[in-house]
Design a protein around this motif. Structure first.
Motif, PDB file in Angstrom:
ATOM      1  N   GLN A 302       0.802  -1.353  -0.365  1.00 39.65           N
ATOM      2  CA  GLN A 302       0.050   0.346  -0.300  1.00 39.65           C
ATOM      3  C   GLN A 302       1.238   1.158  -0.311  1.00 39.65           C
ATOM      4  O   GLN A 302       0.887   1.814  -1.130  1.00 39.65           O
ATOM      5  CB  GLN A 302      -0.928  -0.338   1.409  1.00 39.65           C
ATOM      6  N   GLN A 306       0.955   0.468  -4.419  1.00 38.60           N
ATOM      7  CA  GLN A 306       0.601  -0.939  -6.137  1.00 38.60           C
ATOM      8  C   GLN A 306       1.114  -1.127  -6.744  1.00 38.60           C
ATOM      9  O   GLN A 306       2.104  -1.523  -6.442  1.00 38.60           O
ATOM     10  CB  GLN A 306      -0.989  -0.404  -6.154  1.00 38.60           C
TER      11      GLN A 306
ATOM     12  N   ASP B  66      -7.323  -6.170   0.828  1.00 39.71           N
ATOM     13  CA  ASP B  66      -7.679  -4.953  -0.780  1.00 39.71           C
ATOM     14  C   ASP B  66      -6.434  -4.067  -1.973  1.00 39.71           C
ATOM     15  O   ASP B  66      -5.643  -4.162  -0.949  1.00 39.71           O
ATOM     16  CB  ASP B  66      -8.675  -3.999  -0.444  1.00 39.71           C
ATOM     17  N   ASN B  68      -4.592  -3.539  -5.648  1.00 39.09           N
ATOM     18  CA  ASN B  68      -4.329  -3.738  -6.859  1.00 39.09           C
ATOM     19  C   ASN B  68      -4.559  -5.369  -7.063  1.00 39.09           C
ATOM     20  O   ASN B  68      -3.036  -5.818  -6.990  1.00 39.09           O
ATOM     21  CB  ASN B  68      -2.887  -3.013  -8.044  1.00 39.09           C
ATOM     22  N   VAL B 415      -7.789  -0.100  -6.517  1.00 36.40           N
ATOM     23  CA  VAL B 415      -7.246  -1.553  -5.768  1.00 36.40           C
ATOM     24  C   VAL B 415      -9.125  -2.285  -5.660  1.00 36.40           C
ATOM     25  O   VAL B 415      -9.980  -1.984  -6.165  1.00 36.40           O
ATOM     26  CB  VAL B 415      -7.632  -0.695  -4.188  1.00 36.40           C
ATOM     27  N   ARG B 416      -8.642  -3.769  -5.393  1.00 33.72           N
ATOM     28  CA  ARG B 416     -10.252  -4.672  -5.736  1.00 33.72           C
ATOM     29  C   ARG B 416      -9.680  -5.288  -4.185  1.00 33.72           C
ATOM     30  O   ARG B 416      -9.007  -5.292  -3.634  1.00 33.72           O
ATOM     31  CB  ARG B 416     -10.028  -5.593  -6.501  1.00 33.72           C
ATOM     32  N   GLY B 417     -10.970  -5.912  -3.772  1.00 34.80           N
ATOM     33  CA  GLY B 417     -10.457  -6.579  -2.355  1.00 34.80           C
ATOM     34  C   GLY B 417     -11.466  -8.257  -2.815  1.00 34.80           C
ATOM     35  O   GLY B 417     -11.228  -8.686  -3.806  1.00 34.80           O
ATOM     36  N   ARG B 418     -12.036  -8.336  -2.009  1.00 34.61           N
ATOM     37  CA  ARG B 418     -12.582 -10.141  -1.730  1.00 34.61           C
ATOM     38  C   ARG B 418     -13.186 -11.066  -3.121  1.00 34.61           C
ATOM     39  O   ARG B 418     -12.768 -11.901  -3.080  1.00 34.61           O
ATOM     40  CB  ARG B 418     -12.982 -10.423  -0.785  1.00 34.61           C
TER      41      ARG B 418
END
Lengths: 465, 469
Positions: A302, A306, B66, B68, B415-418
Motif C-alpha cells: 500500500q 500498488q 484490498d 491492486n 484497488v480491488r478486494g475479496r
C-alpha cells in the motif's frame, strides 16, 4: 623348502607369496579382479568427464560475468545490484570425480543481489528425479556396495576346502602355525583388492583436478577411509571363516551379512528415521512464512503505491521519486525479510536437531558410516554446500554495503564505479575441518576392523582341522 | 494327480522344513509389514500436511485485503502437490521432486523443496518401502528357493532315476515351478492381506482418488516380476554346472538388476540426452529475456500503436501501460512454458531410455510400472506441473484483465478486494486414471510381458535340453 632363519614375519611373507600364486591362478579371482577394475574405471571416467564439464561451465560463466561488467557503459545502480546481481559459483572439488553425492540435489551457483529479500537466489539443481533416486554410478557407489561383495567372493573359502581336502593338515605338518597361514592368506586378499580400489580412482581423479594441496590431503584421507572400510569387511569374512563351516555355508552367511549391513540395514534405518524423526515440513514452513510476512507485505504494497511497486520507471517519477521509491522498497523488504528470517531460523534449527537425532541411527551400518565419510572427503556432502552458502552470505554483505547507498540514491554508475564493485572468489574450506569431521568415523571403522581381525585370529586358534 | 504335483509338494515341504527358509521368510514378512505400516504412516502425515496447507493458503489468498489486481498477481499463490494414497506402497520419485509451486506474475518456477534436500545424507542409500521389498528382497528369496531346484537333483544323482520313472520333463518343470511358488505364497499372501488391510483402514482423504484399479495393477506387476525370477532361477539351475555355480550366477544377476541397472540406465539416459545444469538452464532463460525490449521501450511501442489507432479510441492513455504489462506477461508465460516443456520433454526421453534398459534388466520395467500405478513417477509429476501452470495463467488472466477492463484513467491506485479474489477458483487437481498411467508406460508393460514369456520359454527349453548327469 622353508628358510630356517625366517622369523614370524618372514614366514608370513613366504606363505603370502605362495597364496598369491594359488589365488592368481584361480578363475574366480581373475574374474573378480577384471570386473572390479573395469567397473572402477567406468565409474571413474564417467565422474572425470562430469567434473571436467562442470569445471568448464563454471569457468565460462565466470568469464562471461567479467566480460559483461567490462562492456557496460553506464548502468542504474539497482539494475546492476539486483537485476543483474552477481553469480557466486562453486567449482567442483578436488575429488569431485569420485562422488556425485549431494551434488545432484544442491545447485552449484547462487545469484547474489543487494536486496534484503531475494538476497541469494538459486534454482534447484536440475536432474531427472529418477537419476537422483537411483543415485549416481560413481566410484563411491562401487566402493560402498561392490567392494564388500568382491571381498567376500575371494574370501569365503579361506581354509574350508583345504581343510576338507586335508591339505591344510599337510601344510601344518611344516613348522608353521595356523595363525601364520591365515595371516598370509588374509594379507594377499586384502592387497589384491586394495591395489585397484586405491590406484584406479585416484589416478582417474588426478586427470580431472589440479594436483594441489587440496587434492593430496583429500586423496590421502580418501585412501585411508577406503582401506579401513575394506578391512572391516575382510575382518567380517575372517570371523565367519573361523567358525569352521563349509565353503558354501560361509558364502551364504557372508551374503546374508552383506545384505543385512549394506541393504536391509540402511534402508530399514532410513524408514525408522522417516517415522521416528521426520524432518520438519517445508509445506508448513511455507504457510507460516506466508502468515508471518502477510502484514508487512500488504502494508508495504500500500505504501509503495500498488502498481508502481512492481514497475518503477524513471520517466514518470523523476530522480527524487526514484529515491523515495528505493527507500520505501528497501524498508518494506527489510520488514518482510526480518519476519521471514525468524521463521527460517526456527525451521533450520529444527532441521539440524532432527538430522542430529537421525545421525546416531546411521552408526548401525558400516556402509552408512563410510558413505557419510566418503562424500565429505570427496567434497560432495551437505557440509560443502552449507560452507558455500555461508561464504556467499559473507560476499552478499560486501555486495550490499557497496550497492545499498547507491541504490537509495537512485544513482547511475560509471564504468569505473561498476568495476570497483566486489567480485566473488571461492575459497574452498580448509581440509582440516573435513578431516576433523571424518576422523571419528574413520577411527571408528578402524577400531571395528581391528576388533574383527583380532576376534577372527583368536577364533582360528580353536579351528577344528 | 500328475507327477508334477508330487514333485511340487515334495519340494515345497523340503523348503518349508528348512529352518533357514523359515527365518528368511519370516524376516521378509516382518520387513514388508513394517514397510507398509511405515509407508502408510508417512504418506498419511504428508497428505494431511499438504491438504491443511492448501486450505490455509486459500484462506490467506481470500483474506489478503484490498490491493491492486496486479499487486495481487505479485502476491502470488502456493500450490501444493497432492499426495497419492498408493505412495504408501511405492513413494517412487515423490521424495525427489518438489512439493509445492509458487505461482506469481512474470516468473514461473519448477516445484521447489524436494524432501531429499532436507533428509540426512544417508537417505541416499535408499529407504525400505513395500515396493523395494517386493522388487529387491522378494527376488532374492526366489533365488534362494530356485538355485538348487534342478541342480540339486543332478548333483545328488536323483535326476536320472526321476526321469527314468517316466516323469516327463514338462511335469518336472511344472512341479519345480509350483514347488517354489507354494512356499513363496507363505510370504506373499499374508503380506498382501496385511498390507491391503492397513492401506484400507487408512482410507485416502480424497474419496475420489481412484486407487482400486491402480492397486490391482501394482499387484499384477509384483506377481509377474516374481514369476519371471522363478523362471530365471529354474533356467539357471537347469543349465549350471553345479548348485554353487547356479547360486553365484543368480546372485550376480540379482545384484545387477537391483543395484547396478538403475544408476547405469540413468547414466546412459543422461549420456544420450544430456540435461542442462541449473546454472545453464537459468542463464538460457535470462539470455532470451535480455533480447526483449525494456519496459520503457515496450510502453513506447504500445503508445505508438495507440497513436496509430490500433486500439479502441476509448482506451485512456495510461492504459497503455496495462496493455504493455499484459503483453509482457504473455511473452513471459510463453517463454517459461516453452522452456519447461523442453526440460520435461528431455526428462521424458531419459525416462524412455530407462524403460528401454529393462530389455536387459526386467526389474527396471517392474519399477517403472510400479511407480506409474502408484502415481509417483515423472509422468505424473509433469501432469501436476502442467496443471499448476494452467492454474497460474488462468489466475493471471483473471487479475490482469480486471485491470484492463477497469477503464480507469489511473491504474496505479485501482484497488480491488475479496470479491475479485474469489473469482480465482481454488486449485483442484485430479489424478489421471490408471489406464492413462499404463498408456504412458506401455513400453515397460510390453517389456515385462516379453520377459515373462521369454523367461518361461527359457525355463522350458533349459529343462527340456538339460544334462541329466
Amino acid at each position: 623348502m622353508m628358510h630356517p632363519r625366517a622369523g614370524y614375519g618372514g614366514l608370513v611373507a613366504f606363505l603370502a607369496r605362495h597364496e598369491w600364486r594359488v589365488l592368481s591362478s584361480s578363475a574366480i579371482t581373475r574374474v573378480v579382479l577384471v570386473v572390479f577394475a573395469m567397473v572402477l574405471l567406468i565409474a571413474g571416467l564417467l565422474g572425470a568427464a562430469r567434473t571436467l564439464r562442470e569445471r568448464e561451465t563454471v569457468r565460462t560463466f565466470e568469464q562471461r560475468a567479467v566480460q559483461q561488467r567490462l562492456q557496460t557503459t553506464a548502468i542504474r545502480a539497482d539494475v546492476a545490484a539486483n537485476e543483474r546481481g552477481w553469480l557466486a559459483l562453486l567449482p567442483p572439488s578436488a575429488l569431485a570425480a569420485l562422488a556425485v553425492g549431494q551434488g545432484d540435489v544442491y545447485p552449484n551457483y547462487i545469484k547474489v543481489t543487494a536486496r534484503s529479500l531475494d538476497a541469494m537466489v538459486s534454482g534447484d539443481q536440475i536432474e531427472h528425479p529418477q537419476a537422483v533416486a537411483s543415485g549416481a554410478f560413481d566410484v563411491a557407489f562401487v566402493i560402498l556396495f561392490l567392494y564388500p561383495l568382491l571381498i567376500f567372493a575371494i574370501s569365503f573359502d579361506l581354509t574350508a576346502s583345504e581343510r576338507d581336502r586335508g591339505t591344510l593338515r599337510m601344510v601344518l605338518s611344516q613348522p608353521v602355525t595356523l595363525g601364520q597361514v591365515v595371516a598370509g592368506k588374509m594379507i594377499v586378499r586384502a592387497l589384491i583388492l586394495a591395489v585397484p580400489v586405491v590406484a584406479i580412482p585416484i589416478a582417474v581423479a588426478a586427470t580431472a583436478s589440479p594436483l594441489d594441496a587440496q587434492f593430496v590431503l583429500r586423496g590421502v584421507t580418501w585412501t585411508m577411509a577406503v582401506l579401513v572400510y575394506g578391512f572391516v569387511w575382510h575382518g567380517l569374512a575372517l570371523v565367519v571363516n573361523a567358525r569352521g563351516l563349509s565353503a558354501p555355508a560361509n558364502a551364504l552367511v557372508l551374503a546374508g551379512l552383506w545384505l543385512l549391513l549394506s541393504v536391509v540395514g540402511p534402508s530399514f534405518v532410513n524408514l525408522a528415521i522417516a517415522v521416528q524423526y521426520p524432518m520438519p515440513s517445508r509445506v508448513q514452513a511455507a504457510v507460516e512464512a506466508r502468515n508471518a510476512t502477510q502484514e508487512a507485505t500488504v502494508q508495504g504494497s500500500q505504501q509503495l503505491g500498488q502498481f508502481l511497486q512492481d514497475h518503477p520507471t524513471s520517466a514518470n517519477v523523476g530522480r527524487d521519486g526514484m529515491r523515495q521509491f528505493a527507500m520505501l522498497q528497501a524498508s518494506r523488504d527489510q520488514r518482510v525479510a526480518d519476519r521471514l528470517q525468524a521463521v527460517e531460523a526456527s525451521f533450520d534449527a529444527q532441521l539440524r536437531r532432527q538430522r542430529q537425532l537421525a545421525s546416531w541411527l546411521s552408526l548401525l551400518s558400516p556402509t552408512m558410516v563410510a558413505q557419510v565419510a566418503l562424500l565429505d572427503i570427496a567434497g560432495a556432502s551437505t557440509y560443502r554446500f552449507d560452507h558455500f552458502r555461508e561464504a556467499v552470505s559473507v560476499f552478499q554483505r560486501d555486495w550490499r554495503s557497496f550497492f545499498e547507498p547507491r541504490v537509495l540514491d537512485a544513482a547511475t554508475l560509471t564504468p569505473a564505479e561498476y568495476a570497483a564493485a566486489p567480485t566473488w572468489h571461492y575459497q574452498p574450506e580448509l581440509p582440516v575441518f573435513m578431516i576433523n569431521r571424518v576422523m571419528l568415523r574413520v577411527v571408528a571403522l578402524a577400531a571395528l576392523a581391528a576388533v574383527l581381525w583380532w576376534v577372527g585370529f583368536k577364533r582360528y586358534e580353536g579351528y577344528q582341522l | 494327480m500328475g507327477a508334477f504335483w508330487t514333485i511340487a509338494v515334495k519340494d515345497a515341504t523340503e523348503i518349508w522344513r528348512d529352518g533357514r527358509f523359515r527365518w528368511a521368510a519370516g524376516l521378509l514378512l516382518m520387513l514388508i509389514i513394517a514397510a507398509v505400516a511405515g509407508g502408510v504412516h508417512n504418506q498419511s502425515q504428508i497428505a494431511r500436511q499438504h491438504a491443511d496447507a492448501q486450505q490455509a493458503e486459500r484462506d490467506v489468498w481470500l483474506d489478503k485485503g484490498d490491493m491492486n489486481p496486479h499487486a495481487a498477481a505479485h502476491y502470488g499463490a502456493f500450490v501444493f502437490k497432492p499426495v497419492q494414497p498408493l505412495s504408501a506402497i511405492d513413494p517412487g520419485l515423490d521424495p525427489f521432486v518438489g512439493v509445492f509451486v509458487f505461482l506469481e506474475a512474470h516468473k514461473q518456477q519448477l516445484a521447489r523443496h524436494r524432501p531429499i534436500e532436507d533428509a540426512t545424507p544417508t537417505r541416499r542409500l535408499g529407504q525400505l518401502t513395500p515396493a523395494s521389498a517386493a522388487l529387491v528382497l522378494l527376488p532374492l528369496l526366489v533365488v534362494s528357493l530356485t538355485f538348487s531346484s534342478v541342480a540339486a537333483e543332478r548333483d545328488q544323482g536323483t535326476l536320472r532315476p526321476l526321469l527314468a520313472m517316466g516323469v516327463s520333463r514338462a511335469s518336472l518343470l511344472a512341479g519345480k515351478a509350483l514347488g517354489a511358488m507354494l512356499p513363496l505364497a507363505a510370504v506373499i499372501l499374508p503380506a498382501s492381506a496385511v498390507g491391503a488391510a492397513i492401506v484400507f483402514w487408512n482410507a485416502p482423504a480424497d474419496p475420489d482418488a481412484p486407487i482400486g484399479v491402480r492397486a490391482f495393477g501394482m499387484a499384477v506387476v509384483y506377481l509377474a516380476h516374481a514369476v519371471i525370477w522363478i523362471a530365471i532361477g529354474i533356467t539357471v539351475s537347469a543349465r549350471a554346472r553345479s548348485q554353487g555355480a547356479a547360486l553365484v550366477v543368480l546372485l550376480a544377476l540379482w545384484f545387477a538388476n537391483a543395484f547396478m541397472a538403475p544408476p547405469l540406465a540413468m547414466a546412459a539416459a543422461k549420456w544420450f540426452d544430456p540435461s542442462p545444469s541449473a546454472l545453464e538452464f537459468a542463464a538460457s532463460i535470462q539470455d532470451e529475456k535480455d533480447t526483449w525490449p525494456t519496459w520503457d521501450q515496450r510502453v513506447d511501442g504500445v503508445m505508438e500503436r495507440f497513436l496509430e489507432g490500433e486500439f479502441e479510441s476509448t482506451m485512456a492513455p495510461s492504459n497503455v501501460e496495462v496493455v504493455a504489462l499484459l503483453e509482457s506477461e504473455a511473452d513471459e508465460t510463453a517463454l517459461y512454458d516453452r522452456r519447461f516443456a523442453e526440460l520435461f520433454d528431455l526428462y521424458a526421453k531419459q525416462a524412455r531410455t530407462f524403460e528401454r534398459a529393462a530389455i536387459v534388466a526386467p526389474t527396471l520395467a517392474a519399477r517403472s510400472l510400479s511407480m506409474a500405478f502408484a502415481g509417483t513417477d515423472e509422468a505424473h509429476d509433469r501432469q501436476f506441473a502442467d496443471a499448476a501452470g494452467r492454474y497460474r495463467s488462468a489466475m493471471l488472466t483473471t487479475l490482469n484483465s480486471e485491470l484492463a477492463a477497469s477503464g480507469r484513467v489511473n491504474t496505479f491506485d485501482y484497488v480491488r478486494g475479496r470479491d475479485l479474489w474469489e473469482q480465482v477458483p481454488p486449485f483442484d487437481y485430479d489424478v489421471p486414471f490408471a489406464r492413462w498411467a499404463l498408456a504412458e508406460r506401455w513400453l515397460s508393460a510390453a517389456v515385462l510381458a516379453l520377459w515373462l514369456v521369454a523367461a518361461a520359454v527359457a525355463a522350458a527349453w533349459s529343462v527340456a535340453t538339460m544334462r541329466v548327469e
